[in-house]
Design a protein around this motif. Structure first.
Motif, short mmCIF file in Angstrom:
data_model
loop_
_atom_site.label_atom_id
_atom_site.label_comp_id
_atom_site.label_asym_id
_atom_site.label_seq_id
_atom_site.Cartn_x
_atom_site.Cartn_y
_atom_site.Cartn_z
N LEU A 10 0.82 -1.21 0.00
CA LEU A 10 0.00 0.00 0.00
C LEU A 10 0.86 1.26 0.00
N LEU A 11 2.14 1.12 0.30
CA LEU A 11 3.04 2.27 0.27
C LEU A 11 3.53 2.59 -1.14
N SER A 12 3.16 1.76 -2.09
CA SER A 12 3.62 1.94 -3.46
C SER A 12 2.64 2.79 -4.28
N GLY A 13 3.08 3.98 -4.65
CA GLY A 13 2.27 4.82 -5.51
C GLY A 13 2.05 4.19 -6.87
N PHE A 14 2.99 3.36 -7.31
CA PHE A 14 2.86 2.71 -8.61
C PHE A 14 1.80 1.60 -8.56
N ALA A 15 1.67 0.92 -7.42
CA ALA A 15 0.58 -0.05 -7.27
C ALA A 15 -0.76 0.67 -7.30
N TYR A 16 -0.82 1.83 -6.67
CA TYR A 16 -2.05 2.65 -6.71
C TYR A 16 -2.39 3.03 -8.14
N MET A 17 -1.38 3.41 -8.91
CA MET A 17 -1.60 3.85 -10.28
C MET A 17 -2.04 2.71 -11.22
N TRP A 85 2.48 9.53 4.26
CA TRP A 85 3.35 8.58 3.55
C TRP A 85 4.80 8.90 3.88
N PRO A 86 5.60 7.90 4.21
CA PRO A 86 5.17 6.52 4.47
C PRO A 86 4.57 6.38 5.87
N THR A 87 3.66 5.46 6.01
CA THR A 87 3.04 5.17 7.30
C THR A 87 3.21 3.68 7.59
N ASN A 88 2.66 3.23 8.67
CA ASN A 88 2.70 1.80 8.99
C ASN A 88 1.59 1.11 8.20
N VAL A 107 -12.51 -7.55 -2.47
CA VAL A 107 -11.19 -7.23 -1.93
C VAL A 107 -10.57 -6.06 -2.69
N ALA A 108 -10.74 -6.04 -4.00
CA ALA A 108 -10.18 -4.96 -4.81
C ALA A 108 -10.73 -3.61 -4.37
N ALA A 109 -11.99 -3.57 -3.96
CA ALA A 109 -12.60 -2.32 -3.49
C ALA A 109 -12.00 -1.87 -2.17
N VAL A 110 -11.64 -2.82 -1.32
CA VAL A 110 -10.97 -2.48 -0.06
C VAL A 110 -9.62 -1.84 -0.35
N ILE A 111 -8.87 -2.46 -1.24
CA ILE A 111 -7.55 -1.95 -1.60
C ILE A 111 -7.67 -0.57 -2.22
N ALA A 112 -8.62 -0.41 -3.13
CA ALA A 112 -8.82 0.88 -3.80
C ALA A 112 -9.18 1.97 -2.79
N SER A 113 -10.01 1.62 -1.82
CA SER A 113 -10.42 2.60 -0.81
C SER A 113 -9.22 3.04 0.04
N LEU A 114 -8.39 2.09 0.42
CA LEU A 114 -7.20 2.41 1.22
C LEU A 114 -6.22 3.25 0.41
N ASN A 115 -6.03 2.88 -0.85
CA ASN A 115 -5.14 3.66 -1.71
C ASN A 115 -5.63 5.09 -1.87
N VAL A 168 10.48 -11.53 -5.95
CA VAL A 168 9.85 -10.21 -5.91
C VAL A 168 10.86 -9.18 -5.43
N PHE A 169 10.90 -8.03 -6.09
CA PHE A 169 11.83 -6.98 -5.66
C PHE A 169 11.20 -5.58 -5.67
N GLY A 170 9.91 -5.50 -5.89
CA GLY A 170 9.24 -4.20 -5.89
C GLY A 170 7.74 -4.37 -5.90
N SER A 171 7.04 -3.26 -6.08
CA SER A 171 5.58 -3.27 -6.08
C SER A 171 5.05 -2.26 -7.09
N PRO A 172 4.07 -2.70 -7.89
CA PRO A 172 3.39 -3.99 -7.91
C PRO A 172 4.19 -5.05 -8.65
N PHE A 173 3.96 -6.31 -8.27
CA PHE A 173 4.68 -7.43 -8.86
C PHE A 173 3.68 -8.56 -9.09
#
Length: 200
Positions: A10-17, A85-88, A107-115, A168-173
């Motif tokens: 969730l700390l990854s702006g690229f995963a949000y994008m 950002w960054p937070t826990n 689940v995708a809606a939960v992630i989208a809401s948090l992002n 894995v070495f980054g996010s999203p992966f």
């Protein structure tokens, strides 16, 4: 049915994008998504990779420019200097894991809401109220953030360990389970879809 292991933070702006593009691809190709939030800071430490704040200035400038371009391309609102950002990210990640285990919601809606809370609304996703609101947005019992905490904590650590073992070495992966093909970054989603279609 094909499966994609989706490792993200969730700390990854690229995963949000990435928005909902993975979900659309999965629905189109009848693919199951295994959501695997993980501790990206622990992963960076294990790999000997500098945290974002410790990276070269050129890398920081590029991140800022790239996220700005992506925000314009995707239409997703973005506060580059998000207040929390960054937070826990652990409590919110535990809640996502609990939602996956509970089933019956989105689940995708939960992630989208948090992002959206973090990257667009300047809210702290470590806050219980923000997490509860995200669970409700996905059709889940907001108390999952409490009842699923212990199991979520164990899975969060396991996701991180499994991610490291899987390369894995980054996010999203994204990892396609039956082929082992790996795709890093939201800009790789087009190639992921082409791979699912057997074109690459």
């Amino acid at each position: 049915m094909k499966q994609i292991d989706y490792y993200f933070s969730l700390l990854s702006g690229f995963a949000y994008m990435a928005g909902d593009r993975l979900e659309k691809i999965a629905a189109k190709h009848d693919v199951t998504i295994n959501y695997k939030p993980y501790d990206i800071m622990a992963l960076f430490a294990a790999l000997g990779v500098p945290k974002p704040a410790d990276r070269p200035e050129g890398r920081k400038v590029y991140r800022t420019q790239e996220l700005t371009r992506l925000s314009k391309k995707t239409g997703l609102p973005l506060k580059l200097n998000a207040q929390f950002w960054p937070t826990n990210a652990a409590p919110a990640s535990y809640a996502i894991i609990a939602a996956v285990d509970a089933g019956g919601g989105d689940v995708a809606a939960v992630i989208a809401s948090l992002n959206h809370a973090m990257w667009a609304e300047d809210k702290d996703i470590a806050d219980d109220a923000v997490i509860a609101e995200a669970l409700k947005a996905g059709g889940f019992d907001p108390m999952l953030s409490m009842t699923g905490m212990l199991q979520g904590a164990d899975t969060y650590v396991r996701n991180t360990e499994e991610g490291l073992a899987a390369g894995v070495f980054g996010s999203p992966f994204y990892i396609v389970k039956d082929t082992g093909e790996r795709f890093w970054g939201q800009n790789s989603l087009e190639d992921l879809e082409l791979h699912l279609e057997g074109k690459i």
